[in-house]
Design a protein around this motif. Structure first.
Motif, PDB file in Angstrom:
ATOM      1  N   GLN A 119       0.827  -1.210   0.000  1.00  0.00           N
ATOM      2  CA  GLN A 119       0.000   0.000   0.000  1.00  0.00           C
ATOM      3  C   GLN A 119       0.860   1.259   0.000  1.00  0.00           C
ATOM      4  N   ARG A 120       1.904   1.232   0.834  1.00  0.00           N
ATOM      5  CA  ARG A 120       2.756   2.415   0.942  1.00  0.00           C
ATOM      6  C   ARG A 120       3.460   2.699  -0.390  1.00  0.00           C
ATOM      7  N   ILE A 121       3.863   1.638  -1.085  1.00  0.00           N
ATOM      8  CA  ILE A 121       4.697   1.836  -2.268  1.00  0.00           C
ATOM      9  C   ILE A 121       3.880   1.946  -3.556  1.00  0.00           C
ATOM     10  N   THR A 122       2.840   1.126  -3.706  1.00  0.00           N
ATOM     11  CA  THR A 122       2.080   1.184  -4.970  1.00  0.00           C
ATOM     12  C   THR A 122       0.756   1.932  -4.797  1.00  0.00           C
ATOM     13  N   GLY A 123       0.377   2.190  -3.544  1.00  0.00           N
ATOM     14  CA  GLY A 123      -0.897   2.888  -3.298  1.00  0.00           C
ATOM     15  C   GLY A 123      -2.084   1.938  -3.316  1.00  0.00           C
ATOM     16  N   GLN A 124      -1.825   0.639  -3.569  1.00  0.00           N
ATOM     17  CA  GLN A 124      -2.942  -0.308  -3.653  1.00  0.00           C
ATOM     18  C   GLN A 124      -3.372  -0.750  -2.252  1.00  0.00           C
ATOM     19  N   PRO A 125      -4.601  -0.394  -1.848  1.00  0.00           N
ATOM     20  CA  PRO A 125      -5.032  -0.792  -0.500  1.00  0.00           C
ATOM     21  C   PRO A 125      -5.395  -2.281  -0.483  1.00  0.00           C
TER      22      PRO A 125
END
Ligand SMILES: Nc1ncnc2c1ncn2[C@@H]1O[C@H](COP(=O)(O)OP(=O)(O)O)[C@@H](O)[C@H]1O
Ligand SMILES: [Mg+2]
Length: 221
Positions: A181-187
């Protein structure tokens, strides 16, 4: 291999050794790159604990990490162990890679899929990493490689069902999703979030601990 021939316990930092990390906190090693037969190798060196009361603990960390790396020999998601040096240092294959945050976002999604698979395979082998964060993963040629097995735990097959062991596995996977999540933004998907939610007893211990801590701070502050 040459590393074995070094005098026991000697701090092997050569003048040309590239320092990757200086051990500053308690029981942190100095980590640097040396040249072994023309190829780079990483040394995790706890030599500063030699002749101190913490030396047995530092030796234990070296032995534990070496044992896990030995078990994972030949696995493409972990570096090879080159050897231990005098009980207070480990020689490890140098992985030419970048931190997950430095890989491109497109590569990121695929890399995280692989990372999840690698962590699941590690768990199938009865090992939990217990310190998964971006500084302990390197992406090398599109393949995620797990490093830093200092906190890893190996559980015999007949104990793997125990709730605290399951909790370690859950926490490893939750850390992978947090990194993603932190790196790709995918929750995390709803299903992932449900699978990753800490069980009731973990929350109860956490809340209880916070309460005790606050009371203690209130009294001493
Ligand atoms: N095998 C390796 N190949 C390349 N870089 C490494 C390797 N092992 C460690 N490093 C680098 O050194 C840093 C510190 O090593 P690590 O094993 O994580 O020590 P620590 O236990 O002090 O966190 C890592 O975050 C990584 O950047
Ligand atoms: Mg580390």
């Amino acid at each position: 291999m040459n590393l074995m021939l070094l005098p026991p316990g000697q701090r092997v930092l050569p003048p040309t050794g590239r320092v990757l990390k200086r051990g500053e906190r308690l029981l942190e090693p100095d980590v640097y790159v040396i040249d072994v037969d023309g190829r780079p190798a990483v040394v995790k060196d706890y030599g500063r604990y030699r002749w101190t009361p913490l030396s047995p603990l530092a030796r234990l960390l070296v032995r534990r990490e070496a044992r896990v790396l030995r078990l994972l020999r030949g696995w493409r998601h972990a570096p090879a162990l080159l050897g231990t040096i005098g009980g207070l240092a480990l020689g490890i294959e140098f992985i030419p890679g970048v931190a997950p945050g430095e890989a491109t976002i497109e590569a990121g999604a695929a890399v995280f899929q692989q990372l999840r698979g690698a962590v699941a395979a590690l768990h199938d082998a009865g090992i939990t990493h217990n310190d998964l964060h971006p500084a302990n993963v390197l992406i090398s040629g599109g393949t995620p490689v797990l490093i830093d097995f200092a906190s890893a735990v190996r559980t015999p097959r007949w104990l793997r069902w125990l709730p605290p062991v399951r909790e370690l596995r859950r926490s490893d996977l939750a850390n992978v999703l947090k990194m993603r999540q932190r790196i790709t933004g995918q929750p995390p998907s709803r299903q992932e979030a449900a699978a990753m939610a800490p069980p009731g007893w973990v929350e109860a211990i956490r809340t209880g601990w916070k309460r005790v801590y606050r009371r203690f701070k209130g009294r001493s502050g």
